[in-house]
Design an enzyme around this catalytic site. Structure first.
Site, PDB file in Angstrom:
ATOM      1  N   ARG A   1       0.832  -1.207   0.000  1.00  0.00           N
ATOM      2  CA  ARG A   1       0.000   0.000   0.000  1.00  0.00           C
ATOM      3  C   ARG A   1       0.872   1.265   0.000  1.00  0.00           C
ATOM      4  O   ARG A   1       0.509   2.269  -0.611  1.00  0.00           O
ATOM      5  CB  ARG A   1      -0.995   0.008   1.168  1.00  0.00           C
ATOM      6  CG  ARG A   1      -2.020   1.147   1.077  1.00  0.00           C
ATOM      7  CD  ARG A   1      -3.120   1.045   2.126  1.00  0.00           C
ATOM      8  NE  ARG A   1      -4.207   0.165   1.707  1.00  0.00           N
ATOM      9  CZ  ARG A   1      -5.263   0.538   0.992  1.00  0.00           C
ATOM     10  NH1 ARG A   1      -5.403   1.787   0.610  1.00  0.00           N
ATOM     11  NH2 ARG A   1      -6.192  -0.335   0.663  1.00  0.00           N
TER      12      ARG A   1
ATOM     13  N   GLU B   1      -9.635   6.471   7.022  1.00  0.00           N
ATOM     14  CA  GLU B   1      -8.187   6.679   6.979  1.00  0.00           C
ATOM     15  C   GLU B   1      -7.728   7.917   6.196  1.00  0.00           C
ATOM     16  O   GLU B   1      -6.773   8.579   6.608  1.00  0.00           O
ATOM     17  CB  GLU B   1      -7.497   5.448   6.371  1.00  0.00           C
ATOM     18  CG  GLU B   1      -7.592   4.205   7.217  1.00  0.00           C
ATOM     19  CD  GLU B   1      -7.208   2.984   6.405  1.00  0.00           C
ATOM     20  OE1 GLU B   1      -7.992   2.562   5.534  1.00  0.00           O
ATOM     21  OE2 GLU B   1      -6.113   2.455   6.626  1.00  0.00           O
TER      22      GLU B   1
HETATM   23  N1  MTE Z   1     -11.978   6.437  14.333  1.00  0.00           N
HETATM   24  C1  MTE Z   1     -12.026   6.208  15.669  1.00  0.00           C
HETATM   25  N2  MTE Z   1     -12.729   7.049  16.434  1.00  0.00           N
HETATM   26  N3  MTE Z   1     -11.384   5.153  16.227  1.00  0.00           N
HETATM   27  C2  MTE Z   1     -10.630   4.280  15.474  1.00  0.00           C
HETATM   28  O1  MTE Z   1     -10.052   3.330  16.008  1.00  0.00           O
HETATM   29  N4  MTE Z   1      -9.823   3.690  13.223  1.00  0.00           N
HETATM   30  C3  MTE Z   1      -9.505   4.182  11.870  1.00  0.00           C
HETATM   31  C4  MTE Z   1     -10.715   4.894  11.266  1.00  0.00           C
HETATM   32  N5  MTE Z   1     -11.265   5.848  12.198  1.00  0.00           N
HETATM   33  C5  MTE Z   1     -10.546   4.502  14.063  1.00  0.00           C
HETATM   34  C6  MTE Z   1     -11.269   5.603  13.523  1.00  0.00           C
HETATM   35  C7  MTE Z   1      -9.084   3.137  10.945  1.00  0.00           C
HETATM   36  S1  MTE Z   1      -7.491   2.630  10.980  1.00  0.00           S
HETATM   37  C8  MTE Z   1      -9.947   2.591  10.035  1.00  0.00           C
HETATM   38  S2  MTE Z   1      -9.414   1.458   8.907  1.00  0.00           S
HETATM   39  C9  MTE Z   1     -11.363   2.956   9.990  1.00  0.00           C
HETATM   40  O2  MTE Z   1     -11.697   3.908  10.987  1.00  0.00           O
HETATM   41  C10 MTE Z   1     -12.191   1.691  10.196  1.00  0.00           C
HETATM   42  O3  MTE Z   1     -13.532   1.940  10.260  1.00  0.00           O
HETATM   43  P1  MTE Z   1     -14.473   2.182   8.982  1.00  0.00           P
HETATM   44  O4  MTE Z   1     -13.998   1.257   7.912  1.00  0.00           O
HETATM   45  O5  MTE Z   1     -15.822   1.865   9.463  1.00  0.00           O
HETATM   46  O6  MTE Z   1     -14.281   3.607   8.606  1.00  0.00           O
HETATM   47  N1  HPA Z   2      -5.933  -2.195   4.553  1.00  0.00           N
HETATM   48  C1  HPA Z   2      -6.128  -2.434   5.848  1.00  0.00           C
HETATM   49  N2  HPA Z   2      -6.055  -3.626   6.395  1.00  0.00           N
HETATM   50  C2  HPA Z   2      -5.767  -4.647   5.593  1.00  0.00           C
HETATM   51  C3  HPA Z   2      -5.543  -4.470   4.226  1.00  0.00           C
HETATM   52  C4  HPA Z   2      -5.632  -3.167   3.671  1.00  0.00           C
HETATM   53  O1  HPA Z   2      -5.443  -2.927   2.461  1.00  0.00           O
HETATM   54  N3  HPA Z   2      -5.266  -5.671   3.703  1.00  0.00           N
HETATM   55  C5  HPA Z   2      -5.302  -6.547   4.727  1.00  0.00           C
HETATM   56  N4  HPA Z   2      -5.605  -5.937   5.871  1.00  0.00           N
HETATM   57 MO1  MOS Z   3      -7.252   0.606   9.515  1.00  0.00          MO
HETATM   58  S1  MOS Z   3      -5.217   0.691   9.570  1.00  0.00           S
HETATM   59  O1  MOS Z   3      -7.203  -0.221   7.960  1.00  0.00           O
HETATM   60  O2  MOS Z   3      -7.509  -0.622  10.651  1.00  0.00           O
END
Ligand code: MTE
Ligand code: HPA
Ligand code: MOS
Length: 794
Positions: free
Chosen positions: A330, A737
């Site tokens: 990534r 993210e």
């Molecule tokens: N927001 C909060 N409040 N707490 C979290 O742990 N994790 C982040 C993001 N926002 C996180 C957050 C990460 S790393 C990801 S991948 C996404 O939320 C996951 O949730 P979603 O796919 O429902 O957005």
């Molecule tokens: N993003 C986050 N988590 C993951 C991924 C990715 O692309 N692939 C496997 N775990």
């Molecule tokens: Mo988020 S780093 O893809 O949990």
């Protein structure tokens, strides 16, 4: 107006009730009140069963070595101790690597990082368990740890093979380039600092199985690993997750070890067992963001257009593969960020270190790759004496030929030129640029103490798991005879508001008030074989699955009405808790009672998989991403040139979340993501000792941004009239993210201030995190270089 994707062509008879008041509404987080009043139950708050034991681990005091023997007599004899286990007591698999092996549940022989668990103990209280865990005596043959990239290169130790993205002939293109420059950039790691640390509560069941409450982003993987470790079939293991106090990627794989140990001790002793790591141990024993060393040669023409790139990304992975293959991939996928590169070779290396294995963290390698892109653009601009914004703008992905990535995906529907134009306008970039420039010139001339910096950086982040099979989700919806609804789905709630959005989606689908929808805890016995809640895909995947489940039941209810009341399906409307058709209206609850008596099933599963994506990793070609999430930010900093300390005076962000399902939650994600990204690049510094022990293992030594570090002026907006693109859930876009990477504009603004301090003559390296110390060094270097240039010129 929302245009709705038709998911199942067989069910097109539904009335148009989806333009619900539920969507696009800034409803509060479903647990907001519970969060604020302290009533939300996290795992440590769940009333533990009577006789619950507490587990802890005994840790290695070297970073590298061989465990020859251990004497655990004192541990076993300590007050309150009930059980002590080593690797020999594991009935099943002893390796819990998520994709590749390499993660020992307990050390067998090789010790790979300081603190690695050698044994586990269960005692009647947590204090007793922690005290006993310190009494182990181990005979260890220690060896020199590999801690730096240089060490790793010397011993040629990688956790996974290197891999390249190749487009065109970058060597030849570099030769042909009018200008070239080299970059050698260090980007630091990051501790997740979730407020709730790693914790699991395992409760043995009378079928020989176990129920595990686990603070995990990936319950299905915890289920599988617990089963493998205990040598049980998967159907004997249930994992339950209601909410995490933050995950940020740190609970995608890192929750499993503690769950497995708790489950093993629980089944052995037929008692509930809880394992909750202390903060300092959590910081030492769980993986972090990968530090990277990025090296590149970039070619460009006199206008500043990139002509070629040869990049080497060195990910420091720690001691095992964990998710590093995908994370470094990534990073490689984001080395272009938002910019078109005609010829590129991007190689990613995955280096071994004797530290805890690094893991997923918001952005998943993307931020580390993007840092190279943004330094590239800044450096090109400085070498040409142009404003970096102009160089960024002319390099953006565009139409026709200028739209293929180094992995051969065509970039379409990316709104960045417009986003940047709107942001330049709303933030008054050029007006402030002028003011800052004259302020700085005056300061340099008169020896003024404070220098300002300004930078605009874009974000283009690929949405989809790059491991194709993970792009799927399931849901389960039950409607009860009083018209209330329960929804389960494969996603986990970590504060990001996923449950709230899922409730809104189901409420919209069934025309119900939010209060009628309950999203229940994520459980492996409700929805099986789920993907981690990661890659920002939670709502995209689970939202569609939940919608599909609701749609299935709704179709049955419509069929019932059509048959019973001779009504045309097109005329039936589900809205505000009622179901109506010409001259008739009944409550939704009444309909569900009738349907029940008429023997209509009101429970259904829903399923979704992302269309259109494909990727051939061998060839490094394809369409790994369904779409891109984009935005841009402008940061202004003020640097104290005496001390290197600085304040972030103003930040303006414009981010495209498509048609927001919940703008309050999305704004929160943008703000929180930005601050976390800013922390990564500014104050958050991980320091290890020569012995490989983590020195920064507490909030006092590891500095996440405090209130005083946040921007004095913070303007965050969601892009209006986002042009759409793909059939995402109600045309929303992933938000979790991408905003993290807006933090890069703060780092870039610091470099801008340093450039100004050197009279716009010197552009020293500023590695991340740009702590005051590093800023001060760079300021000094800028001054020295500038003086040399001046002397050379006179
Ligand atoms: N927001 C909060 N409040 N707490 C979290 O742990 N994790 C982040 C993001 N926002 C996180 C957050 C990460 S790393 C990801 S991948 C996404 O939320 C996951 O949730 P979603 O796919 O429902 O957005
Ligand atoms: N993003 C986050 N988590 C993951 C991924 C990715 O692309 N692939 C496997 N775990
Ligand atoms: Mo988020 S780093 O893809 O949990």
């Amino acid at each position: 107006m929302r245009k709705l994707p038709e998911l199942n062509p067989k069910t097109v008879t539904l009335a148009p009730t989806e333009k619900s008041h539920m969507l696009g509404k800034a409803t509060p987080h479903e647990s907001a009140k519970l969060h604020l009043t302290g009533k939300a139950l996290y795992i440590d708050d769940i009333a533990a069963p009577q006789g619950c034991l507490h587990a802890y681990v005994g840790m290695a005091n070297v970073a590298s070595g061989l465990l020859k023997s251990q004497d655990l007599t004192n541990v076993a004899n300590a007050l309150g101790v009930v059980d002590v286990i080593t690797v020999k007591d594991i009935p099943g698999q002893t390796d819990i690597g998520p994709v590749f092996s390499g993660d020992a549940l307990l050390v067998d022989e090789r010790i790979d990082y300081f603190g690695q668990p050698l044994f586990a103990v269960a005692a009647t209280t947590r204090d007793a368990a922690r005290k006993a865990a310190r009494l182990g005596q181990a005979e260890i043959e220690s060896t020199n740890p590999i801690l730096t990239l240089a060490d790793a290169k010397l011993s040629n130790k990688q956790v996974r093979p290197s891999h390249s993205l190749i487009k065109g002939d970058s060597k030849e293109a570099l030769k042909q380039s009018i200008n070239t420059l080299n970059i050698d950039q260090k980007v630091g790691g990051q501790e997740h600092f979730y407020l709730e640390g790693q914790v699991s509560l395992a409760i043995p069941q009378d079928n020989g199985g176990v129920l595990v409450h686990c603070s995990s982003q990936h319950p299905s993987e915890v289920q599988k690993l617990v089963a493998q470790v205990l040598n049980l079939p998967m159907h004997k293991v249930v994992v339950d997750m209601r909410r995490m106090g933050g995950g940020f990627g740190g609970k995608e794989t890192q929750a499993a070890q503690w769950a497995c140990l708790a489950a093993l001790l629980a089944v052995r002793n037929q008692k509930a067992v809880k394992l909750r790591l202390a903060r300092s141990d959590d910081m030492a024993l769980t993986g972090k963001r990968h530090p990277f060393v990025n090296q590149a040669q970039v070619g460009f023409d006199n206008a500043g257009r990139i002509t070629a790139l040869d990049a080497q990304l060195n990910g420091l992975c720690g001691c095992s593969p964990d998710l590093s293959d995908a994370i470094v991939d990534r990073a490689m996928f984001h080395t272009d960020n938002a910019y078109y590169i005609p010829a590129a070779t991007i190689t990613g290396h995955r280096w071994f270190q004797n530290t805890v294995s690094n893991t997923a963290f918001r952005g998943f390698g993307g931020p580390q790759g993007m840092m190279l892109a943004e330094q590239m653009l800044d450096d090109i601009a400085r070498s040409l004496g142009k404003d970096p914004l102009l160089i960024r703008q002319i390099n953006l992905y565009g139409e026709d030929e200028r739209n293929t990535t180094p992995y051969h995906q065509t970039v379409t529907d990316v709104d960045l030129p417009r986003i940047i134009d709107e942001l330049v306008e709303s933030s008054d970039y050029w007006g402030r640029r002028e003011a800052i420039r004259s302020h700085n010139q005056a300061a340099v001339k008169t020896g003024g103490r404070y220098i300002k910096g300004l930078a605009l950086t874009p974000v283009k982040f690929g949405i989809s798991f790059t491991a194709m099979f993970l792009n799927q989700a399931g849901a389960l919806v039950h409607i009860y005879t009083d018209g209330t609804v329960q929804v389960s789905h494969g996603g986990t709630e970590m504060g990001q508001g996923l449950y709230t959005k899922i409730a809104q989606i189901v409420a919209a689908q069934l025309g119900l008030p939010l209060a009628h929808i309950e999203v229940t805890s994520t459980r492996t016995d409700k929805v099986p074989n789920t993907s981690p809640t990661a890659a920002s895909s939670g709502t995209d995947l689970n939202g569609q699955a939940a919608r599909n489940a609701a749609l299935t039941i709704k179709q049955r209810l419509v069929d019932y009405l059509v048959e019973t009341y001779q009504v045309d399906a097109q005329d039936i409307e589900f809205s505000q808790g009622n179901v109506s058709w010409p001259k008739h209206q009944i409550s939704f609850a009444q309909l569900t009672q009738e349907a029940y008596l008429a023997r209509i099933s009101m429970s259904a599963t829903g399923y979704y998989r992302t269309p259109k994506i494909h990727y051939d990793r061998e060839q490094a070609k394809g369409r790994p991403f369904f779409y891109y999430s984009c935005g841009a930010s402008v940061s202004e900093v003020e640097v104290d040139t005496y001390t290197g300390t600085y304040t972030v005076s103003q930040v303006d962000i414009l981010h495209d979340v498509g048609e927001s399902i919940n703008p309050a939650i999305d704004l929160g994600q943008v703000e929180g993501g930005f601050i976390q990204g800013m922390g990564w690049l500014t104050t958050e510094e991980l320091v290890w000792g020569q012995d490989g022990r983590l020195q920064t293992n507490a909030g006092a030594s590891y500095k996440i941004p405090a209130v005083g570090d946040t921007p004095k002026q913070f303007n965050v907006a969601l892009l209006q009239n986002s042009k759409n693109h793909e059939a995402t859930i109600y045309h929303s876009k992933a938000v979790g993210e991408p905003p993290f990477m807006h933090g890069i504009s703060v780092w870039s603004a610091l470099r801008d201030a340093i450039w100004a301090f050197g009279g716009e003559k010197a552009n020293p390296q500023l590695d991340a995190p740009a702590t005051p110390e590093r800023v001060l060094w760079a300021l000094q270097e800028a001054k020295e270089q500038a003086e040399k240039t001046t002397r050379g010129a006179s």
